[in-house]
Design a protein around this motif. Structure first.
Motif, PDB file in Angstrom:
ATOM      1  N   SER A 152     -16.291  16.845   4.092  1.00 25.62           N
ATOM      2  CA  SER A 152     -17.659  16.428   4.397  1.00 25.62           C
ATOM      3  C   SER A 152     -17.969  15.030   3.874  1.00 25.62           C
ATOM      4  O   SER A 152     -18.860  14.356   4.399  1.00 25.62           O
ATOM      5  CB  SER A 152     -18.642  17.432   3.794  1.00 25.62           C
ATOM      6  OG  SER A 152     -18.545  17.451   2.381  1.00 25.62           O
ATOM      7  N   SER A 153     -17.242  14.603   2.853  1.00 28.84           N
ATOM      8  CA  SER A 153     -17.494  13.276   2.294  1.00 28.84           C
ATOM      9  C   SER A 153     -16.596  12.192   2.887  1.00 28.84           C
ATOM     10  O   SER A 153     -16.954  11.012   2.874  1.00 28.84           O
ATOM     11  CB  SER A 153     -17.316  13.299   0.774  1.00 28.84           C
ATOM     12  OG  SER A 153     -15.997  13.669   0.421  1.00 28.84           O
ATOM     13  N   THR A 154     -15.421  12.598   3.432  1.00 32.05           N
ATOM     14  CA  THR A 154     -14.476  11.615   3.986  1.00 32.05           C
ATOM     15  C   THR A 154     -14.316  11.734   5.496  1.00 32.05           C
ATOM     16  O   THR A 154     -13.778  10.818   6.123  1.00 32.05           O
ATOM     17  CB  THR A 154     -13.096  11.789   3.334  1.00 32.05           C
ATOM     18  OG1 THR A 154     -12.564  13.078   3.684  1.00 32.05           O
ATOM     19  CG2 THR A 154     -13.177  11.665   1.825  1.00 32.05           C
ATOM     20  N   PHE A 155     -14.741  12.861   6.067  1.00 25.91           N
ATOM     21  CA  PHE A 155     -14.565  13.170   7.492  1.00 25.91           C
ATOM     22  C   PHE A 155     -13.094  13.242   7.891  1.00 25.91           C
ATOM     23  O   PHE A 155     -12.758  13.157   9.063  1.00 25.91           O
ATOM     24  CB  PHE A 155     -15.297  12.142   8.376  1.00 25.91           C
ATOM     25  CG  PHE A 155     -16.779  12.138   8.161  1.00 25.91           C
ATOM     26  CD1 PHE A 155     -17.581  13.115   8.727  1.00 25.91           C
ATOM     27  CD2 PHE A 155     -17.374  11.171   7.363  1.00 25.91           C
ATOM     28  CE1 PHE A 155     -18.948  13.128   8.515  1.00 25.91           C
ATOM     29  CE2 PHE A 155     -18.744  11.170   7.147  1.00 25.91           C
ATOM     30  CZ  PHE A 155     -19.537  12.144   7.727  1.00 25.91           C
ATOM     31  N   GLU A 156     -12.200  13.428   6.909  1.00 29.69           N
ATOM     32  CA  GLU A 156     -10.777  13.623   7.168  1.00 29.69           C
ATOM     33  C   GLU A 156     -10.464  15.121   7.125  1.00 29.69           C
ATOM     34  O   GLU A 156      -9.636  15.587   6.343  1.00 29.69           O
ATOM     35  CB  GLU A 156      -9.938  12.865   6.131  1.00 29.69           C
ATOM     36  CG  GLU A 156     -10.116  11.359   6.144  1.00 29.69           C
ATOM     37  CD  GLU A 156      -9.476  10.710   7.371  1.00 29.69           C
ATOM     38  OE1 GLU A 156      -8.654  11.377   8.032  1.00 29.69           O
ATOM     39  OE2 GLU A 156      -9.813   9.560   7.677  1.00 29.69           O
ATOM     40  N   TYR A 157     -11.132  15.860   8.006  1.00 27.57           N
ATOM     41  CA  TYR A 157     -11.001  17.312   7.959  1.00 27.57           C
ATOM     42  C   TYR A 157      -9.576  17.769   8.270  1.00 27.57           C
ATOM     43  O   TYR A 157      -9.064  18.694   7.635  1.00 27.57           O
ATOM     44  CB  TYR A 157     -11.980  17.961   8.940  1.00 27.57           C
ATOM     45  CG  TYR A 157     -13.404  17.999   8.457  1.00 27.57           C
ATOM     46  CD1 TYR A 157     -13.805  18.948   7.541  1.00 27.57           C
ATOM     47  CD2 TYR A 157     -14.341  17.075   8.921  1.00 27.57           C
ATOM     48  CE1 TYR A 157     -15.129  18.992   7.087  1.00 27.57           C
ATOM     49  CE2 TYR A 157     -15.653  17.112   8.469  1.00 27.57           C
ATOM     50  CZ  TYR A 157     -16.031  18.063   7.555  1.00 27.57           C
ATOM     51  OH  TYR A 157     -17.329  18.097   7.100  1.00 27.57           O
ATOM     52  N   LEU A 158      -8.946  17.138   9.236  1.00 30.45           N
ATOM     53  CA  LEU A 158      -7.628  17.597   9.659  1.00 30.45           C
ATOM     54  C   LEU A 158      -6.619  17.523   8.511  1.00 30.45           C
ATOM     55  O   LEU A 158      -5.956  18.514   8.193  1.00 30.45           O
ATOM     56  CB  LEU A 158      -7.131  16.768  10.848  1.00 30.45           C
ATOM     57  CG  LEU A 158      -5.715  17.121  11.346  1.00 30.45           C
ATOM     58  CD1 LEU A 158      -5.659  18.576  11.797  1.00 30.45           C
ATOM     59  CD2 LEU A 158      -5.299  16.184  12.482  1.00 30.45           C
ATOM     60  N   SER A 159      -6.497  16.365   7.889  1.00 26.42           N
ATOM     61  CA  SER A 159      -5.488  16.202   6.850  1.00 26.42           C
ATOM     62  C   SER A 159      -5.771  17.083   5.637  1.00 26.42           C
ATOM     63  O   SER A 159      -4.852  17.691   5.074  1.00 26.42           O
ATOM     64  CB  SER A 159      -5.394  14.728   6.422  1.00 26.42           C
ATOM     65  OG  SER A 159      -6.641  14.265   5.939  1.00 26.42           O
ATOM     66  N   VAL A 160      -7.046  17.189   5.256  1.00 26.39           N
ATOM     67  CA  VAL A 160      -7.351  17.957   4.060  1.00 26.39           C
ATOM     68  C   VAL A 160      -7.198  19.454   4.305  1.00 26.39           C
ATOM     69  O   VAL A 160      -6.733  20.200   3.427  1.00 26.39           O
ATOM     70  CB  VAL A 160      -8.766  17.615   3.539  1.00 26.39           C
ATOM     71  CG1 VAL A 160      -9.844  18.168   4.456  1.00 26.39           C
ATOM     72  CG2 VAL A 160      -8.961  18.135   2.122  1.00 26.39           C
ATOM     73  N   LEU A 161      -7.540  19.935   5.499  1.00 23.62           N
ATOM     74  CA  LEU A 161      -7.366  21.356   5.798  1.00 23.62           C
ATOM     75  C   LEU A 161      -5.899  21.717   5.968  1.00 23.62           C
ATOM     76  O   LEU A 161      -5.472  22.815   5.586  1.00 23.62           O
ATOM     77  CB  LEU A 161      -8.160  21.730   7.048  1.00 23.62           C
ATOM     78  CG  LEU A 161      -9.681  21.752   6.875  1.00 23.62           C
ATOM     79  CD1 LEU A 161     -10.381  22.009   8.201  1.00 23.62           C
ATOM     80  CD2 LEU A 161     -10.099  22.809   5.850  1.00 23.62           C
ATOM     81  N   VAL A 162      -5.105  20.804   6.528  1.00 27.13           N
ATOM     82  CA  VAL A 162      -3.657  21.039   6.613  1.00 27.13           C
ATOM     83  C   VAL A 162      -3.063  21.148   5.214  1.00 27.13           C
ATOM     84  O   VAL A 162      -2.244  22.029   4.921  1.00 27.13           O
ATOM     85  CB  VAL A 162      -2.967  19.914   7.408  1.00 27.13           C
ATOM     86  CG1 VAL A 162      -1.453  20.000   7.256  1.00 27.13           C
ATOM     87  CG2 VAL A 162      -3.347  20.005   8.889  1.00 27.13           C
ATOM     88  N   LEU A 163      -3.492  20.259   4.317  1.00 29.35           N
ATOM     89  CA  LEU A 163      -2.992  20.313   2.946  1.00 29.35           C
ATOM     90  C   LEU A 163      -3.422  21.600   2.254  1.00 29.35           C
ATOM     91  O   LEU A 163      -2.630  22.227   1.528  1.00 29.35           O
ATOM     92  CB  LEU A 163      -3.489  19.092   2.173  1.00 29.35           C
ATOM     93  CG  LEU A 163      -3.027  18.980   0.715  1.00 29.35           C
ATOM     94  CD1 LEU A 163      -1.508  18.983   0.629  1.00 29.35           C
ATOM     95  CD2 LEU A 163      -3.594  17.724   0.069  1.00 29.35           C
TER      96      LEU A 163
END
Length: 218
Positions: free
Chosen positions: A180-191
């Protein structure tokens, strides 16, 4: 690819903190729920009819109610009755009740697998019923049920992700916060998924190995 790896190196510390919360939550739920489940398994075959009725009713309600509903009930429902719980305590108790309801059936199956001849031998030796349960029935029943209990422990660890709905900073909650703070949902959820897999895959392998060893023993 380098950008993805850089993101992962940046997000990993916060996600590892969330993973530790998830592990602690699963451990607390199992530590409370498994002994309670054993009591329910023993109570389901009690001689008193009212005890069996109460136990069966609890187990059926516990298995029929989604864990998320129980979680919401403990965190949002109990405060209206004057009992305020922290998010960790509420999640631990909710998952512990779910654990008890499901593992009671697993343990009951293990207990019922103990050969009748051993029970008759214990009775012939004059052992009290309590000692028969303690030294003969329960140890063997738990051993038979162990692989299935290990498999259920994996499910409980995965179910800790539900605690993000009550703002507990476990792994999924940490991933959503970063996203929510970086909008990098894909990479963070994959990790986050890789972190879950790092726990569940070795645990699944150990559960399978335990089942194979038990099959050879039986």
């Amino acid at each position: 690819m380098n950008g993805l790896l850089n993101d992962w190196s940046t997000y990993s510390p916060d996600l590892l903190k969330g993973l530790w919360v998830s592990v602690r939550l699963a451990g607390a739920a199992l530590l409370i729920g498994l002994p309670f489940g054993l009591l329910l398994a023993v109570g389901s075959s009690a001689e008193q009819r009212w005890v069996r009725t109460v136990v069966i009713a609890f187990v059926e309600i516990g298995r029929g109610t989604p864990a998320l509903v129980v979680l919401q009930l403990f965190y949002f429902g109990l405060p209206s009755a004057g009992m305020t719980l922290t998010s960790f305590v509420a999640a631990s108790l909710a998952l512990a009740l779910t654990t008890a309801a499901y593992t009671s059936e697993i343990l009951r199956g293990g207990i019922q697998s103990v050969p009748q001849g051993e029970l008759e031998a214990s009775e012939a030796l004059g052992m009290p019923h309590r000692d028969t349960l303690r030294f003969v029935v329960i140890p063997q029943g738990v051993r038979v049920a162990l692989p299935a209990l290990m498999g259920f422990a994996i499910l409980i660890f995965q179910a800790t992700a539900l605690a993000y709905t009550i703002a507990l900073p476990e792994l999924l909650s940490a991933a959503y916060s970063i996203g929510s703070s970086t909008f990098e949902y894909l990479s963070v959820l994959v990790l986050a998924g890789l972190f879950y897999a790092a726990i569940t895959i070795p645990a699944s392998w150990l559960s399978e190995r335990a089942g194979q060893r038990m099959s050879r023993h039986l």
